[in-house]
Design a protein around this motif. Structure first.
Motif, PDB file in Angstrom:
ATOM      1  N   ASN A  59       6.561   6.562  -1.067  1.00 52.15           N
ATOM      2  CA  ASN A  59       5.924   5.731  -2.082  1.00 52.15           C
ATOM      3  C   ASN A  59       5.069   6.559  -3.035  1.00 52.15           C
ATOM      4  O   ASN A  59       4.510   7.593  -2.647  1.00 52.15           O
ATOM      5  N   ASN A  66      -5.120  -1.945  -4.743  1.00 54.58           N
ATOM      6  CA  ASN A  66      -4.262  -2.354  -3.634  1.00 54.58           C
ATOM      7  C   ASN A  66      -4.945  -2.136  -2.284  1.00 54.58           C
ATOM      8  O   ASN A  66      -5.457  -1.057  -2.005  1.00 54.58           O
ATOM      9  N   CYS A  94       5.032 -12.541  -3.270  1.00 52.67           N
ATOM     10  CA  CYS A  94       5.417 -11.557  -2.254  1.00 52.67           C
ATOM     11  C   CYS A  94       6.687 -10.865  -2.732  1.00 52.67           C
ATOM     12  O   CYS A  94       7.682 -11.537  -3.019  1.00 52.67           O
ATOM     13  N   LEU A  95       6.649  -9.525  -2.804  1.00 53.58           N
ATOM     14  CA  LEU A  95       7.750  -8.767  -3.394  1.00 53.58           C
ATOM     15  C   LEU A  95       8.489  -7.956  -2.335  1.00 53.58           C
ATOM     16  O   LEU A  95       7.868  -7.257  -1.520  1.00 53.58           O
ATOM     17  N   HIS A  97      11.742  -5.217  -1.821  1.00 56.35           N
ATOM     18  CA  HIS A  97      12.631  -4.254  -2.494  1.00 56.35           C
ATOM     19  C   HIS A  97      14.051  -4.300  -1.933  1.00 56.35           C
ATOM     20  O   HIS A  97      14.344  -5.031  -0.977  1.00 56.35           O
ATOM     21  N   LYS A 103       8.197   0.013  -1.522  1.00 54.80           N
ATOM     22  CA  LYS A 103       7.347  -0.988  -2.166  1.00 54.80           C
ATOM     23  C   LYS A 103       6.862  -0.544  -3.542  1.00 54.80           C
ATOM     24  O   LYS A 103       6.734  -1.363  -4.454  1.00 54.80           O
ATOM     25  N   SER A 104       6.594   0.761  -3.712  1.00 53.26           N
ATOM     26  CA  SER A 104       6.136   1.211  -5.029  1.00 53.26           C
ATOM     27  C   SER A 104       7.242   1.101  -6.079  1.00 53.26           C
ATOM     28  O   SER A 104       6.959   1.139  -7.279  1.00 53.26           O
ATOM     29  N   THR A 106       8.639  -1.543  -6.700  1.00 53.13           N
ATOM     30  CA  THR A 106       8.443  -2.862  -7.311  1.00 53.13           C
ATOM     31  C   THR A 106       7.130  -2.925  -8.089  1.00 53.13           C
ATOM     32  O   THR A 106       6.647  -4.015  -8.408  1.00 53.13           O
ATOM     33  N   ASN A 107       6.549  -1.771  -8.408  1.00 52.03           N
ATOM     34  CA  ASN A 107       5.261  -1.745  -9.121  1.00 52.03           C
ATOM     35  C   ASN A 107       5.322  -2.431 -10.478  1.00 52.03           C
ATOM     36  O   ASN A 107       4.373  -3.113 -10.881  1.00 52.03           O
ATOM     37  N   ALA A 110       5.284  -6.120  -9.858  1.00 53.55           N
ATOM     38  CA  ALA A 110       3.977  -6.530  -9.345  1.00 53.55           C
ATOM     39  C   ALA A 110       2.928  -6.570 -10.460  1.00 53.55           C
ATOM     40  O   ALA A 110       2.130  -7.512 -10.559  1.00 53.55           O
ATOM     41  N   THR A 120      -0.559 -10.250  -5.575  1.00 51.77           N
ATOM     42  CA  THR A 120       0.739  -9.714  -5.172  1.00 51.77           C
ATOM     43  C   THR A 120       0.658  -9.080  -3.785  1.00 51.77           C
ATOM     44  O   THR A 120      -0.379  -8.556  -3.387  1.00 51.77           O
ATOM     45  N   GLN A 122       3.226  -6.394  -1.779  1.00 52.55           N
ATOM     46  CA  GLN A 122       4.432  -5.566  -1.805  1.00 52.55           C
ATOM     47  C   GLN A 122       4.646  -4.972  -0.414  1.00 52.55           C
ATOM     48  O   GLN A 122       3.730  -4.391   0.161  1.00 52.55           O
TER      49      GLN A 122
END
Length: 303
Positions: A59, A66, A94-95, A97, A103-104, A106-107, A110, A120, A122
């Motif tokens: 990530n 965060n 809630c995100l 991938h 997860k990053s 989906t930055n 987000a 958010t 992630q």
């Protein structure tokens, strides 16, 4: 004639065994992510015959806003998530991938949701990013990961929960709805595959190989190696269990997920729904590729 028949049958048997050995290796590589120091470099022949070694992506650094959250699965895997709270929020998104993501990754989405006034969360799925594990079941067991996030957000008193997922993340959301009867307020699905077989077909086609019978063999071995019947992983069927409004999105140039898969999923959603097609996008972040259109579609859907 008998000698020829025996030779022919032996040849067929040998080829059948070889094909199954090769697809079993490919299935393992498709559902396994190595830590950076774990796998030796591959040559091209090994990659073709045995599959490509995939590594867990690292990530990017977390934003200062965060909060790191650790969730624990039933089999004791530690999953890492980022929770970001807005001062005055309309709800929480809630995100989730895609396969091989983090997860990053989906930055962008987000940040866009936060600008629209949402908290958010992630998540790194099991075997991805900073979460524990090396085995990925393309959404089958990962449905528990979605439930863990949903339960965490709900435990904070959130009344307006939105689930967003891309590719495997979107497919996993439908599995979680099916398995755990989750009741989010809204769902955004971006380019979900119709079934694991179709997901395997998309991957194989991108490798320049014939989809059949390889896709079904990889599906069989992938499930068998990890203790589940992979042919039952069908987001197209799980979509029937969704009871909240759904925004379904897809890129017209997507080489992995077909328009037929999207249309079949859409037709099986029996609640309020909308389909948005992005003419310039492939199997990628629609938010990054066609940002203005994406923000407009999402903002309108969340009203």
């Amino acid at each position: 004639m008998k000698k020829f028949l025996k030779y022919f049958l032996r040849t067929v048997l040998v080829l059948f065994i070889l094909v199954n050995i090769i697809t079993a290796f490919h299935a393992y590589k498709f559902t396994h992510f190595y830590d950076a120091a774990e796998a030796a470099p591959q040559n091209k022949a090994a990659a073709i015959l045995l599959g490509i070694n995939a590594f867990k992506q690292q990530n990017a650094a977390a934003d200062s806003g965060n909060e790191k959250v650790i969730l624990t699965t039933a089999d004791h895997l530690k999953l890492e998530g980022w929770y970001s709270a807005a001062a005055v929020a309309k709800g929480t998104v809630c995100l989730f991938h895609g396969h091989g993501g983090k997860k990053s990754g989906t930055n962008a989405e987000a940040e866009a949701f936060r600008k629209l006034g949402y908290n958010t969360f992630q998540l790194d799925f099991r075997a991805h990013g900073s979460s524990e594990g090396n085995t990925c079941t393309i959404g089958y067991y990962e449905s528990e990961d979605v439930k863990l996030v949903y339960d965490f957000v709900k435990s904070k008193g959130e009344k307006n929960i939105v689930l967003w997922g891309i590719s495997m993340g979107a497919a996993t959301i439908t599995k979680a709805i099916n398995d755990y009867q989750l009741q989010p307020n809204k769902i955004i699905l971006e380019m979900p595959f119709g079934s694991i077989v179709e997901a395997a077909e998309g991957r194989i086609k991108m490798m320049g190989l014939p989809a059949e019978p390889l896709a079904r063999l990889i599906t069989f071995w992938g499930g068998t190696e990890h203790g589940f019947w992979a042919f039952n992983m069908k987001p197209v069927e799980f979509a029937k269990k969704i009871t909240c409004p759904v925004l379904l999105q897809w890129g017209a140039n997507d080489p992995r997920v077909s328009r037929k898969e999207i249309d079949d999923i859409y037709s099986n959603i029996y609640t309020e729904k909308k389909l948005v097609v992005y003419d310039s996008s492939a199997h990628e972040s629609l938010c990054k590729k066609e940002n203005e259109k994406w923000v407009s579609a999402v903002e309108e859907f969340l009203k």
